[in-house]
Scaffold this motif. Structure first.
Motif, PDB file in Angstrom:
ATOM      1  N   GLU A  89       0.915  -1.062   0.108  1.00  0.00           N
ATOM      2  CA  GLU A  89       0.132   0.454  -0.425  1.00  0.00           C
ATOM      3  C   GLU A  89       0.574   1.649   0.260  1.00  0.00           C
ATOM      4  OE1 GLU A  89      -3.829   2.293   2.758  1.00  0.00           O
ATOM      5  OE2 GLU A  89      -2.940   0.092   3.069  1.00  0.00           O
ATOM      6  N   SER A  90       1.544   1.179   1.266  1.00  0.00           N
ATOM      7  CA  SER A  90       2.753   2.288   0.764  1.00  0.00           C
ATOM      8  C   SER A  90       3.732   2.648  -0.513  1.00  0.00           C
ATOM      9  CB  SER A  90       3.764   2.163   2.476  1.00  0.00           C
ATOM     10  OG  SER A  90       2.795   2.016   3.291  1.00  0.00           O
ATOM     11  N   ARG A  91       3.523   1.475  -0.969  1.00  0.00           N
ATOM     12  CA  ARG A  91       4.654   1.111  -2.240  1.00  0.00           C
ATOM     13  C   ARG A  91       3.892   2.316  -3.123  1.00  0.00           C
ATOM     14  NH1 ARG A  91       6.097  -3.871  -2.672  1.00  0.00           N
ATOM     15  NH2 ARG A  91       4.221  -3.951  -4.029  1.00  0.00           N
ATOM     16  N   ARG A  92       2.439   1.850  -3.447  1.00  0.00           N
ATOM     17  CA  ARG A  92       1.858   2.042  -4.416  1.00  0.00           C
ATOM     18  C   ARG A  92       1.583   3.596  -3.845  1.00  0.00           C
ATOM     19  NH1 ARG A  92      -1.869  -3.126  -4.670  1.00  0.00           N
ATOM     20  NH2 ARG A  92      -0.828  -4.262  -5.734  1.00  0.00           N
ATOM     21  N   ASP A  93       1.506   4.078  -2.891  1.00  0.00           N
ATOM     22  CA  ASP A  93       1.479   5.824  -2.324  1.00  0.00           C
ATOM     23  C   ASP A  93       2.413   6.382  -3.318  1.00  0.00           C
ATOM     24  OD1 ASP A  93      -1.496   5.204  -1.663  1.00  0.00           O
ATOM     25  OD2 ASP A  93      -0.608   5.495   0.904  1.00  0.00           O
ATOM     26  N   GLU A  94       3.582   5.502  -3.063  1.00  0.00           N
ATOM     27  CA  GLU A  94       5.161   6.439  -3.444  1.00  0.00           C
ATOM     28  C   GLU A  94       5.096   6.403  -5.018  1.00  0.00           C
ATOM     29  OE1 GLU A  94       7.393   8.448  -1.279  1.00  0.00           O
ATOM     30  OE2 GLU A  94       6.188   7.956   0.056  1.00  0.00           O
ATOM     31  N   VAL A 103       4.787   8.904 -10.008  1.00  0.00           N
ATOM     32  CA  VAL A 103       4.636   9.114 -10.923  1.00  0.00           C
ATOM     33  C   VAL A 103       3.788  10.541 -11.299  1.00  0.00           C
ATOM     34  CG1 VAL A 103       3.094   8.738 -13.325  1.00  0.00           C
ATOM     35  CG2 VAL A 103       4.060   7.190 -12.066  1.00  0.00           C
ATOM     36  N   ASN A 104       3.373  10.910 -10.413  1.00  0.00           N
ATOM     37  CA  ASN A 104       2.458  12.718 -10.775  1.00  0.00           C
ATOM     38  C   ASN A 104       4.152  13.808 -11.144  1.00  0.00           C
ATOM     39  OD1 ASN A 104      -0.114  12.110 -10.416  1.00  0.00           O
ATOM     40  ND2 ASN A 104       0.080  12.580  -8.932  1.00  0.00           N
ATOM     41  N   ARG A 105       4.430  13.911 -10.697  1.00  0.00           N
ATOM     42  CA  ARG A 105       6.268  13.959 -10.375  1.00  0.00           C
ATOM     43  C   ARG A 105       7.128  14.676 -11.342  1.00  0.00           C
ATOM     44  NH1 ARG A 105       8.536  12.570  -6.444  1.00  0.00           N
ATOM     45  NH2 ARG A 105       9.941  11.344  -7.286  1.00  0.00           N
ATOM     46  N   VAL A 106       6.718  12.884 -11.910  1.00  0.00           N
ATOM     47  CA  VAL A 106       7.263  12.802 -13.228  1.00  0.00           C
ATOM     48  C   VAL A 106       6.858  13.028 -15.147  1.00  0.00           C
ATOM     49  CG1 VAL A 106       9.535  11.813 -12.422  1.00  0.00           C
ATOM     50  CG2 VAL A 106       7.975  10.123 -13.519  1.00  0.00           C
ATOM     51  N   GLU A 111      -3.030   6.653 -15.049  1.00  0.00           N
ATOM     52  CA  GLU A 111      -2.732   6.160 -16.540  1.00  0.00           C
ATOM     53  C   GLU A 111      -2.315   5.545 -16.959  1.00  0.00           C
ATOM     54  OE1 GLU A 111      -3.579   6.899 -21.053  1.00  0.00           O
ATOM     55  OE2 GLU A 111      -2.966   8.486 -19.800  1.00  0.00           O
ATOM     56  N   ARG A 112      -3.247   3.566 -17.163  1.00  0.00           N
ATOM     57  CA  ARG A 112      -2.120   2.750 -17.687  1.00  0.00           C
ATOM     58  C   ARG A 112      -1.220   3.015 -18.588  1.00  0.00           C
ATOM     59  NH1 ARG A 112       1.124  -0.543 -17.657  1.00  0.00           N
ATOM     60  NH2 ARG A 112       1.504  -2.795 -16.510  1.00  0.00           N
ATOM     61  N   ILE A 113       0.102   2.626 -19.844  1.00  0.00           N
ATOM     62  CA  ILE A 113       0.447   3.299 -20.432  1.00  0.00           C
ATOM     63  C   ILE A 113       1.738   2.221 -20.772  1.00  0.00           C
ATOM     64  CG2 ILE A 113       0.704   5.375 -21.125  1.00  0.00           C
ATOM     65  CD1 ILE A 113       2.508   5.628 -20.889  1.00  0.00           C
ATOM     66  N   ARG A 114       1.210   1.838 -21.904  1.00  0.00           N
ATOM     67  CA  ARG A 114       2.733   0.015 -22.624  1.00  0.00           C
ATOM     68  C   ARG A 114       3.835   0.704 -22.468  1.00  0.00           C
ATOM     69  NH1 ARG A 114       3.015  -1.663 -28.968  1.00  0.00           N
ATOM     70  NH2 ARG A 114       4.293   0.862 -29.397  1.00  0.00           N
ATOM     71  N   GLY A 115       4.348  -0.109 -21.203  1.00  0.00           N
ATOM     72  CA  GLY A 115       6.027  -0.193 -20.361  1.00  0.00           C
ATOM     73  C   GLY A 115       6.139   0.824 -19.503  1.00  0.00           C
ATOM     74  N   GLY A 116       4.878   1.438 -18.594  1.00  0.00           N
ATOM     75  CA  GLY A 116       4.669   1.803 -17.735  1.00  0.00           C
ATOM     76  C   GLY A 116       3.367   2.839 -17.092  1.00  0.00           C
ATOM     77  N   ALA A 117       3.529   4.018 -17.129  1.00  0.00           N
ATOM     78  CA  ALA A 117       2.384   4.906 -15.974  1.00  0.00           C
ATOM     79  C   ALA A 117       2.628   6.076 -16.862  1.00  0.00           C
ATOM     80  CB  ALA A 117       2.088   4.506 -14.750  1.00  0.00           C
ATOM     81  N   ARG A 118       1.554   6.531 -17.099  1.00  0.00           N
ATOM     82  CA  ARG A 118       1.270   8.154 -17.378  1.00  0.00           C
ATOM     83  C   ARG A 118       0.077   9.410 -15.952  1.00  0.00           C
ATOM     84  NH1 ARG A 118       0.021  10.070 -23.078  1.00  0.00           N
ATOM     85  NH2 ARG A 118      -2.206   9.082 -22.479  1.00  0.00           N
ATOM     86  N   ALA A 119       0.491  10.534 -15.322  1.00  0.00           N
ATOM     87  CA  ALA A 119      -0.007  10.682 -14.655  1.00  0.00           C
ATOM     88  C   ALA A 119      -1.068  11.076 -15.803  1.00  0.00           C
ATOM     89  CB  ALA A 119       0.461  12.030 -14.177  1.00  0.00           C
ATOM     90  N   ILE A 120      -2.017  11.377 -14.329  1.00  0.00           N
ATOM     91  CA  ILE A 120      -3.318  11.496 -14.347  1.00  0.00           C
ATOM     92  C   ILE A 120      -3.751  13.674 -14.843  1.00  0.00           C
ATOM     93  CG2 ILE A 120      -6.376  12.530 -13.854  1.00  0.00           C
ATOM     94  CD1 ILE A 120      -5.715   9.263 -12.667  1.00  0.00           C
ATOM     95  N   THR A 121      -4.345  13.996 -16.131  1.00  0.00           N
ATOM     96  CA  THR A 121      -3.065  15.424 -15.795  1.00  0.00           C
ATOM     97  C   THR A 121      -4.843  16.241 -16.131  1.00  0.00           C
ATOM     98  OG1 THR A 121      -3.829  15.018 -18.702  1.00  0.00           O
ATOM     99  CG2 THR A 121      -1.494  15.101 -17.206  1.00  0.00           C
ATOM    100  N   ALA A 122      -5.230  17.217 -15.559  1.00  0.00           N
ATOM    101  CA  ALA A 122      -6.258  17.840 -15.445  1.00  0.00           C
ATOM    102  C   ALA A 122      -7.462  18.060 -16.602  1.00  0.00           C
ATOM    103  CB  ALA A 122      -6.476  19.652 -15.474  1.00  0.00           C
ATOM    104  N   ARG A 123      -6.532  18.061 -18.365  1.00  0.00           N
ATOM    105  CA  ARG A 123      -7.290  17.824 -19.512  1.00  0.00           C
ATOM    106  C   ARG A 123      -8.442  16.284 -19.317  1.00  0.00           C
ATOM    107  NH1 ARG A 123      -7.422  20.141 -23.807  1.00  0.00           N
ATOM    108  NH2 ARG A 123      -5.834  21.814 -23.720  1.00  0.00           N
ATOM    109  N   LEU A 124      -6.609  15.329 -19.724  1.00  0.00           N
ATOM    110  CA  LEU A 124      -7.326  13.701 -18.717  1.00  0.00           C
ATOM    111  C   LEU A 124      -9.124  13.477 -18.200  1.00  0.00           C
ATOM    112  CD1 LEU A 124      -7.266  10.612 -19.973  1.00  0.00           C
ATOM    113  CD2 LEU A 124      -5.777  10.531 -18.581  1.00  0.00           C
ATOM    114  N   ALA A 125      -8.575  14.394 -17.049  1.00  0.00           N
ATOM    115  CA  ALA A 125      -9.615  13.873 -15.711  1.00  0.00           C
ATOM    116  C   ALA A 125     -10.910  14.107 -16.446  1.00  0.00           C
ATOM    117  CB  ALA A 125      -9.494  14.242 -14.352  1.00  0.00           C
TER     118      ALA A 125
END
Length: 276
Positions: free
Chosen positions: A22-27, A32-35, A68-82
Motif C-alpha cells: 500500500e505504501s509503495r503504491r502511494d509512493e 509518477v505525478n512528479r515526472v 493512466e496505464r500505458i505500454r511499458g509504464g504509466a502516465r500521470a492523470i492530467t487535468a485535461r484527461l480527468a
C-alpha cells in the motif's frame, strides 16, 4: 494504440525499498505525478521490486483511476484527461480537495437548505454534512444523493433528468426546470476554469446546470483549487463578483488573491501542501 514510454535514466532510492504494498503504491503515485511518465523498469529499480510486481501495482492503481496505464509504464492523470471522467477527477488534486471541503464546510449553517453541484471538489463536502447539520441538501450529483440519503436527519431533494456517466450526475433542461422551482440558503459550486474574472466550463450542459443552481441561492459560494485559474473554458457560468464567498487553496499566487479581494467576495484560504 497505447503510447510508449521513452527510456529515462533513474537513480536508485534506498529509502523506497522494503515498503508495504500500500505504501509503495502511494509512493508510485507521488513519483509518477512528479515526472509525468515512468517506465516499469525505472519503478522496479527505485522501489527494489521485480518488474512483475510493478506491473501488478500499476494495474491496481489504474483500476482505481489513480494513474493512466500505458505500454511499458504509466502516465500521470492530467487535468485535461480527468475532465472526461469523474473517476479520474476524484483523484486529481485529491488532498487539496479534502482541505478545500473542510474549509467550505464551516460555511454551512445548521438548519439551512444548501445546494451542491456535481463537481468532485464540492462532492468532498459530503463527508462533512452529518456534522454540519443542514436541514436539506439539493443536488444533481448521483454520488452525493447516495451520501445524503444515508443521513438520518438531513432531507434530500434530488434533481433528476438525463444521467451522464462521465460526470455521475444529471444535467440539462429538466434539471434546470426543477431548479427554477427551488430556493436554497447557500449554493456551493466549483468549475474547471476561471478566466477574465469569470467561471467558465468546457461543457454547455454543465455550465447551464451550474448557472441554474446558482440562481437558487441567497449565498453563492465558489470552492475551487488554484490550478483552475487561467485555465481554458468556453461557456460562461457566472462572474466572480457575483459570489458572496470564494474558498481557494493557499497555492494561489499573491497577485490573483489580491485581484479576488478587490472584486468583493469574502476569501477563505484553505491551508494545503501546495505552497511547498
Amino acid at each position: 494504440m497505447e503510447n510508449e514510454v521513452s527510456k529515462v535514466g533513474t537513480a536508485a532510492a534506498p529509502e523506497a525499498v522494503g515498503l508495504s504494498p500500500e505504501s509503495r503504491r502511494d509512493e508510485i503515485i507521488a513519483y509518477v505525478n512528479r515526472v509525468q511518465l515512468a517506465r516499469v523498469e525505472e519503478l522496479a529499480e527505485i522501489f527494489g521490486v521485480s518488474a512483475m510486481t510493478i506491473h501488478r501495482d500499476l494495474d491496481s492503481l489504474a483500476k482505481e483511476s489513480r494513474l493512466e496505464r500505458i505500454r511499458g509504464g504509466a502516465r500521470a492523470i492530467t487535468a485535461r484527461l480527468a475532465e472526461r471522467d469523474v473517476k479520474l477527477r476524484r483523484h486529481l488534486h485529491a488532498e487539496v480537495k479534502l482541505q478545500l471541503a473542510a474549509t467550505a464546510a464551516t460555511l454551512i449553517e445548521p438548519g439551512t437548505v444548501i445546494a451542491l453541484d456535481d463537481s468532485t471538489t464540492v462532492g468532498a463536502l459530503g463527508a462533512h454534512l452529518e456534522k454540519r447539520h443542514p436541514s436539506t441538501v439539493i443536488t444533481h450529483s448521483l454520488a452525493l444523493m447516495g451520501v445524503v440519503s444515508s443521513l438520518p436527519n438531513v432531507a434530500l431533494v434530488g434533481l433528476g433528468g438525463q444521467y451522464y456517466s462521465e460526470t455521475d450526475s444529471f444535467l440539462g433542461s429538466i434539471v434546470v426546470e426543477q431548479a427554477q422551482r427551488l430556493t436554497a440558503d447557500a449554493v456551493f459550486v466549483s468549475t474547471t476554469a476561471i478566466k477574465n474574472q469569470a467561471l467558465l466550463h468546457p461543457d454547455a450542459e454543465a455550465a447551464l446546470t451550474k448557472r441554474s443552481l446558482l440562481k437558487m441561492g441567497g449565498r453563492k459560494i465558489l470552492v475551487v483549487d488554484s490550478s483552475k485559474f487561467e485555465s481554458a473554458g468556453i461557456y460562461h457560468v457566472m462572474n466572480l463578483d457575483e459570489f458572496d464567498d470564494i474558498v481557494v487553496d493557499d497555492g494561489l499566487n499573491v497577485e490573483t488573491r489580491a485581484d479576488l479581494q478587490q472584486l468583493g467576495p469574502r476569501i477563505h484560504i484553505a491551508s494545503t501542501s501546495t505552497k511547498a
